[in-house]
Design an enzyme around this catalytic site. Sequence first.
Site, PDB file in Angstrom:
ATOM      1  N   HIS B  46     -86.925  19.129  29.168  1.00  0.00           N
ATOM      2  CA  HIS B  46     -85.651  19.623  28.660  1.00  0.00           C
ATOM      3  C   HIS B  46     -85.901  20.813  27.722  1.00  0.00           C
ATOM      4  O   HIS B  46     -86.997  20.953  27.158  1.00  0.00           O
ATOM      5  CB  HIS B  46     -84.926  18.508  27.887  1.00  0.00           C
ATOM      6  CG  HIS B  46     -84.237  17.501  28.765  1.00  0.00           C
ATOM      7  ND1 HIS B  46     -83.384  16.534  28.275  1.00  0.00           N
ATOM      8  CD2 HIS B  46     -84.280  17.312  30.105  1.00  0.00           C
ATOM      9  CE1 HIS B  46     -82.935  15.797  29.272  1.00  0.00           C
ATOM     10  NE2 HIS B  46     -83.466  16.234  30.396  1.00  0.00           N
ATOM     11  N   GLU B  48     -85.029  21.428  24.677  1.00  0.00           N
ATOM     12  CA  GLU B  48     -85.425  21.114  23.292  1.00  0.00           C
ATOM     13  C   GLU B  48     -86.912  20.765  23.203  1.00  0.00           C
ATOM     14  O   GLU B  48     -87.592  21.157  22.253  1.00  0.00           O
ATOM     15  CB  GLU B  48     -84.605  19.929  22.757  1.00  0.00           C
ATOM     16  CG  GLU B  48     -83.103  20.166  22.694  1.00  0.00           C
ATOM     17  CD  GLU B  48     -82.387  19.665  23.945  1.00  0.00           C
ATOM     18  OE1 GLU B  48     -82.882  19.904  25.075  1.00  0.00           O
ATOM     19  OE2 GLU B  48     -81.324  19.038  23.783  1.00  0.00           O
ATOM     20  N   CYS B  76     -79.911  14.767  24.243  1.00  0.00           N
ATOM     21  CA  CYS B  76     -79.967  13.407  24.778  1.00  0.00           C
ATOM     22  C   CYS B  76     -80.846  12.538  23.861  1.00  0.00           C
ATOM     23  O   CYS B  76     -81.394  13.013  22.862  1.00  0.00           O
ATOM     24  CB  CYS B  76     -80.538  13.414  26.202  1.00  0.00           C
ATOM     25  SG  CYS B  76     -82.324  13.728  26.269  1.00  0.00           S
ATOM     26  N   CYS B  79     -84.448  13.889  23.439  1.00  0.00           N
ATOM     27  CA  CYS B  79     -84.567  15.105  22.625  1.00  0.00           C
ATOM     28  C   CYS B  79     -84.188  14.845  21.173  1.00  0.00           C
ATOM     29  O   CYS B  79     -84.807  15.399  20.258  1.00  0.00           O
ATOM     30  CB  CYS B  79     -83.719  16.213  23.235  1.00  0.00           C
ATOM     31  SG  CYS B  79     -84.366  16.734  24.846  1.00  0.00           S
TER      32      CYS B  79
END
Lengths: 145, 145
Positions: B46, B48, B76, B79
């Site tokens: 992801h 992040e 999420c 993260c």
Amino acid sequence: MRIAYKEALKAFEEDEVPVGCVIVKDNKVIAKAHNQKEKKNCAVSHAEIECIKKAARKLDNWNLKGCTIYVTLEPCMMCTGALINSRIDRIVYACRDPKGGALVSNVRIKEISGLNHYPLYEEGPVEKECSELLKSFFRNKRQKA
Amino acid sequence: MRIAYKEALKAFEEDEVPVGCVIVKDNKVIAKAHNQKEKKNCAVSHAEIECIKKAARKLDNWNLKGCTIYVTLEPCMMCTGALINSRIDRIVYACRDPKGGALVSNVRIKEISGLNHYPLYEEGPVEKECSELLKSFFRNKRQKA
């Protein structure tokens, strides 16, 4: 879990919080890893994250359906989230982490509704060795401090 | 957030869920990243996570104290956990993620006691553009399906 424990021992020898894990598919170990936070100087480099990356590379697929992770300590929020994102079938952990655990301890995933995947999870074998290794690590740290 | 949005646009162009982010310290952008899950074929990649890794490398320190992340979508669980583990000061997100968000939506970190760090967080600017980009991405996906 014996192999995961050996991975945790490697972390211990490298002066890392001693956590190790393996990912298994069709009764074969497809990835193993240990915590490398200090070595990689990155908060993301927990054992589980390293192991998920290796398993995805091995399968050439981000989706770890059909896989089980054996990990020596209950995963934290980051790692539990990563295991959910990777759609892993099952998480077996040796000992609970009352402070940071995000399966049944500090966060309880059963109480969170609407996650897009719920891995099965269970407490597994080798609990005492894994827990003693962690205690010994933090005891040494306190003595040095 | 404008730079984070540009990162999200890159993800969109690469057929990734369009999320982008930047990490800022002392008013300087020290890292920027976009979602690379499909490209890297890994559920961990992801925006992040990629950005935390870059920032830690830049600072040569896993501890991101003094940093703020600007991200186009509420992080999420993975993260958010990673941002907590990295001890980041502050999270600014453009739009909420009612399904997967782990700050104020599906998981609400204020309701979790005993975390070892609580980043500040707030909703930020460029909400409409970031949200429209996500909607457009999923609309295209449905049409192709």
